[in-house]
Design an enzyme around this catalytic site. Structure first.
Site, PDB file in Angstrom:
ATOM      1  N   LYS A  13     -14.296  -0.247  -3.863  1.00 24.12           N
ATOM      2  CA  LYS A  13     -15.358   0.072  -2.896  1.00 24.12           C
ATOM      3  C   LYS A  13     -16.513   0.763  -3.603  1.00 24.12           C
ATOM      4  CE  LYS A  13     -12.257   0.747   1.031  1.00 24.12           C
ATOM      5  NZ  LYS A  13     -11.697   1.738   1.941  1.00 24.12           N
ATOM      6  N   HIS A  30       8.239 -26.665  -1.587  1.00 23.69           N
ATOM      7  CA  HIS A  30       7.543 -27.784  -2.226  1.00 23.69           C
ATOM      8  C   HIS A  30       6.351 -27.308  -3.052  1.00 23.69           C
ATOM      9  CE1 HIS A  30       9.769 -30.939   0.072  1.00 23.69           C
ATOM     10  NE2 HIS A  30      10.006 -29.866   0.825  1.00 23.69           N
ATOM     11  N   GLU A  50       0.822  -1.216   0.000  1.00 23.04           N
ATOM     12  CA  GLU A  50       0.000   0.000   0.000  1.00 23.04           C
ATOM     13  C   GLU A  50       0.851   1.258   0.000  1.00 23.04           C
ATOM     14  OE1 GLU A  50      -2.987   0.267   3.095  1.00 23.04           O
ATOM     15  OE2 GLU A  50      -4.445  -0.817   1.902  1.00 23.04           O
TER      16      GLU A  50
HETATM   17  O1  PA5 Z   1      -3.609   1.111   5.893  1.00 23.66           O
HETATM   18  C1  PA5 Z   1      -4.763   1.499   5.757  1.00 23.66           C
HETATM   19  O2  PA5 Z   1      -5.067   2.697   5.908  1.00 23.66           O
HETATM   20  C2  PA5 Z   1      -5.902   0.562   5.403  1.00 23.66           C
HETATM   21  O3  PA5 Z   1      -5.480  -0.731   5.166  1.00 23.66           O
HETATM   22  C3  PA5 Z   1      -6.891   0.517   6.560  1.00 23.66           C
HETATM   23  O4  PA5 Z   1      -6.221   0.094   7.710  1.00 23.66           O
HETATM   24  C4  PA5 Z   1      -8.058  -0.410   6.280  1.00 23.66           C
HETATM   25  O5  PA5 Z   1      -8.671  -0.057   5.088  1.00 23.66           O
HETATM   26  C5  PA5 Z   1      -9.074  -0.342   7.411  1.00 23.66           C
HETATM   27  O6  PA5 Z   1      -9.478   0.976   7.624  1.00 23.66           O
HETATM   28  P1  PA5 Z   1     -10.207   1.426   8.929  1.00 23.66           P
HETATM   29  O7  PA5 Z   1      -9.269   1.279  10.062  1.00 23.66           O
HETATM   30  O8  PA5 Z   1     -10.580   2.847   8.676  1.00 23.66           O
HETATM   31  O9  PA5 Z   1     -11.408   0.543   9.086  1.00 23.66           O
END
Ligand code: PA5
Length: 445
Positions: free
Chosen positions: A419, A305, A284
């Site tokens: 989303k 494996h 990310e």
């Molecule tokens: O790193 C990030 O920002 C995302 O992976 C969030 O942690 C994830 O989408 C969950 O978001 P939230 O904590 O707002 O539910």
């Protein structure tokens, strides 16, 4: 300090002049992080966290964890992404992937709300049937659909089992200090809340209440965890050339040489979820603007494996970063057998840790011979202090590496696309036009 980046097996893959060119960028990047002047600078709260965490809240976390341990047979942790992976990784790293079968009276811990799978949630509900449960719902935004749906279902389950007062005593909310639907609900219902700081993004939040409450419930020492993070921070602060900047430099040199897949390898199944946490952190943070190293992971020798053939012999685009554990936490010996029915007496009395060590050395030599560079990250053992060091090491190296790539390591604009499509297809109000477009698209596929 228990972390050491070992680059001696990279000879022949990268040259000193290539390393020098990347090292030139480091002093400025270190300053940019320190002075918070780079892209995404609003999300650097985690950098000083090992020194600056809220001590009062930290004590409240320990108290809540103790209460959960006393009054519950199971803790349900609801969250996804950065609100899930760090806590699970830590519990498996510090205890075991079999933690729930080995709790010795402490609560079992189940992670839910990290997918839309009804099968998965139904299984956890069946396991928890008849058990006294507590719930920690974690969401920084307070609006994430996976966790919101799971929490709605769990509140329904709780309401059939406990009074309103008992529910209040069993639900813990970790979210933004003021914003979001979850915060509104927590205030209305009187749930105990913990704060995800504004300036810490999900994937960098494991050392905030997001990770700390579930980690404390498994009985781990969260003081030692924070001490470990602080000890790596001190090392990072003291020298521009340190293990984190070294890791960032090497992976960027390898990327420039066409190695755009990084396989994080561990020989310990207890690190499987740690590698999942690392994948989110790096994927990310770096995968944007058409750039980035694709983060993948393997557990050896298990995956030798399955993926071993590809790693040895497939496209030469990958490099391996091996997390090498120095000491076993527990160990088992190969017994001597009079008849030697399986021909294994040549390793009678050997510990499995030693066998694993030879598997590691043999694999590293074979893979480097096959053209897959191996970078080694050594750590001593699986304990809280080491985990704290590893967490800080990977977070700070990720920030440095992201800036070397010239991306903003702290945003994730790409995760919104799926989303929006999903909301439209589910018929969420406001998405009517988009729904018609998507249905039309689907009908033409
Ligand atoms: O790193 C990030 O920002 C995302 O992976 C969030 O942690 C994830 O989408 C969950 O978001 P939230 O904590 O707002 O539910």
């Amino acid at each position: 300090m228990s972390i050491k980046v070992v680059d001696k097996y990279l000879k022949g893959f990268i040259s000193q002049s290539e390393l020098d060119a990347e090292w030139k960028k480091i002093p400025e990047i270190v300053e940019v992080i320190k002075n918070k002047t780079g892209a995404g600078n609003d999300f650097l709260g985690w950098v000083d966290l090992p020194e600056n965490y809220d001590r009062k809240e930290f004590e409240a976390i320990k108290k809540a964890a103790e209460k959960i341990r006393k009054q519950s047979e199971a803790l349900l942790v609801i969250g996804i992404g950065g609100s899930y992976l760090g806590a699970r990784a830590a519990i498996e790293f510090l205890k075991s992937p079999y933690y729930n079968q080995m709790t010795k009276g402490a609560p079992e811990i189940y992670f839910i709300g990290n997918s839309f799978s009804g099968d998965d949630l139904a299984d956890v509900l069946a396991i928890c049937e008849g058990k006294d449960i507590s719930v920690n719902v974690i969401s920084k935004s307070g609006t994430t659909t996976e966790s919101a749906i799971a929490f709605r279902i769990i509140r329904d389950v709780l309401s059939k089992k406990y009074s309103a007062e008992e529910i209040r005593d069993r639900v813990y909310v970790t979210t933004d200090k003021a914003r979001g639907a979850l915060k509104g609900l927590a205030d209305k219902e009187g749930y105990e809340t913990f704060v995800v700081p504004d300036d810490i993004g999900g994937r960098f939040s494991v050392l905030t209440p997001v990770g700390l409450l579930p980690i404390a419930v498994c009985g781990a020492n969260i003081d030692a965890l924070m001490d470990g993070a602080l000890s790596f921070k001190k090392e990072y602060d003291a020298n521009v050339v340190n293990e984190a900047t070294k890791y960032a430099v090497i992976r960027n040199v390898l990327l420039k040489k066409g190695k755009d897949v990084e396989l994080l390898c561990s020989y310990e199944p207890a690190l499987r979820m740690f590698t999942e946490w690392w994948k989110q952190l790096y994927g990310e943070s770096e995968g944007k603007d058409g750039k980035g190293i694709f983060p993948a992971s393997v557990i050896f020798s298990t995956d030798l494996h399955s993926l071993g053939q590809y790693i040895q012999d497939g496209q030469r685009k990958l490099f391996e970063t091996v997390l090498k554990q120095g000491e076993a936490n527990l160990d088992v010996k190969v017994p001597f057998n009079e008849a030697d029915f399986d021909g294994l007496n040549y390793i009678a009395d050997e510990t499995l840790h030693n066998v694993n060590e030879k598997a590691y050395l043999g694999t590293m030599l074979a893979h480097t011979d096959g053209g897959a560079p191996n970078l080694i990250i050594e750590y001593t053992k699986r304990d809280e202090k080491t985990l704290g060091e590893l967490i800080y090491f990977f977070c700070i190296a990720c920030a440095v590496s992201g800036y070397m790539l010239e991306v903003n390591p702290f945003n994730q604009p790409g995760v919104e696309s799926y989303k929006k499509n999903m909301f439209a297809l589910l018929g969420k109000p406001g998405y009517e036009e988009m729904k018609a477009e998507l249905l039309d698209k689907l009908s033409k596929q």
